[in-house]
Design an enzyme around this catalytic site. Structure first.
Site, PDB file in Angstrom:
ATOM      1  N   SER A  38       0.809  -1.224   0.000  1.00  0.00           N
ATOM      2  CA  SER A  38       0.000   0.000   0.000  1.00  0.00           C
ATOM      3  C   SER A  38       0.839   1.270   0.000  1.00  0.00           C
ATOM      4  CB  SER A  38      -0.907   0.025   1.228  1.00  0.00           C
ATOM      5  OG  SER A  38      -0.131  -0.045   2.412  1.00  0.00           O
ATOM      6  N   ASN A 105       4.180  -5.805   5.452  1.00  0.00           N
ATOM      7  CA  ASN A 105       3.215  -6.881   5.756  1.00  0.00           C
ATOM      8  C   ASN A 105       3.886  -8.246   5.899  1.00  0.00           C
ATOM      9  OD1 ASN A 105       0.864  -5.112   5.466  1.00  0.00           O
ATOM     10  ND2 ASN A 105       1.442  -5.070   3.298  1.00  0.00           N
ATOM     11  N   ASP A 222      -2.404   7.035  10.282  1.00  0.00           N
ATOM     12  CA  ASP A 222      -1.647   6.071  11.091  1.00  0.00           C
ATOM     13  C   ASP A 222      -0.163   6.334  10.843  1.00  0.00           C
ATOM     14  OD1 ASP A 222      -0.862   4.864   8.639  1.00  0.00           O
ATOM     15  OD2 ASP A 222      -2.651   3.628   8.611  1.00  0.00           O
TER      16      ASP A 222
END
Ligand SMILES: *[C@@H]1O[C@H](CO)[C@@H](O)[C@H](O)[C@H]1NC(C)=O
Length: 265
Positions: A38, A105, A222
């Protein structure tokens, strides 16, 4: 006249398939494919959330086409298992570039659960067994090397790029501690003689120079996903790294090394 071209196709395909990569002519105008998560993908952490991925800004600095195949939530492992590396490998022509940047991730543990992304711990040929599916899980380095070798076999240039930092000003003062995947990306590059850009360090250096308030504004939701302005700085940091390394992609960058902010590391 269409039918005659179609009639030729099987012969063309057959001859291309049988030829080794080194005999294939390089594309006059190569392409740059982006493989990542992302932080690189269109929309960043999700469209409409005020974030953007840095791959969206890379084209402004390149004289050649950028194909952004990054997608949120992926790791080196899930990008492999979903066939996303294979799609790029199939598309690559001699002289093309593939930038591979994972890490956000890839962490976590496989001891009791498996989210389908976590890699086996280690930087080599270690394997794990998924506690949920029984799948053999390999290391980050394994997945990156496997993809990189297949790209090189097609005559493509591989650039392993280290993952972007989480907000290094998060605690109010600047701290950048590279994740283990930063080192792993360099290990993968060394293993197959690919180019390496320590993107994480270039971003950290820029973010340190820009200071707390500017960098805090780059993280609207975030500590991982950047705003469009933040993504633009992250893209520039990658460009700086490519120019400083003077690797094979550098001649296709529009900008001079000195015109891009930051110093070479
Ligand atoms: C490179 O130059 C173009 C204008 O030609 C600009 O849009 C882009 O932001 C520049 N890239 C960097 C990394 O400074």
């Amino acid at each position: 006249m269409k039918f005659s071209v179609l009639a030729l196709l099987p012969a063309l395909i057959a001859s291309a398939a049988g030829r080794p990569a080194e005999n294939l002519e390089k594309r006059a105008t190569p392409k740059v494919y982006l493989a990542g998560d992302s932080t690189m993908a269109k929309g960043g952490g999700g469209s409409g959330t005020g974030t953007e991925g840095w791959g969206v800004y890379l084209p402004y600095s390149m004289n050649i086409q950028v194909v952004n195949d990054a997608i949120g939530g992926r790791s080196a492992r899930s990008f492999t298992n979903e066939g996303r590396f294979q799609t790029i490998i199939d598309a690559v022509q001699p002289g093309d570039f593939v930038v591979i940047e994972f890490g956000h991730n890839d962490g976590g543990s496989l001891s009791t659960t498996d989210n389908g992304r976590t890699d086996c711990f280690g930087d080599g040929t270690q394997t794990c067994t998924s506690p949920t599916t029984g799948e053999t899980v390999y290391t980050f380095v394994f997945y990156e090397v496997q993809a990189g070798k297949a790209i090189q076999a097609k005559g493509g240039n591989v650039i392993f790029s280290s993952q972007t930092p989480d907000n290094p000003w998060e605690g109010g003062s600047f701290t950048y501690t590279p994740s283990r995947f930063v080192g792993y990306a360099q290990t993968a590059a060394k293993a197959i003689g690919a180019a390496y850009v320590d993107h994480g360090q270039y971003v950290a250096n820029e973010f340190q120079a820009l200071g707390l308030s500017t960098v805090t504004s780059f993280y609207p939701n975030d500590h991982t996903h950047t705003s469009p302005d933040g993504a633009n700085v992250v893209a520039a940091a990658f460009v700086k790294g490519v120019l400083c390394a003077n690797d094979a992609l550098a001649p296709f960058v529009k900008n001079s090394t000195s015109s891009v902010p930051g110093s070479c590391i």
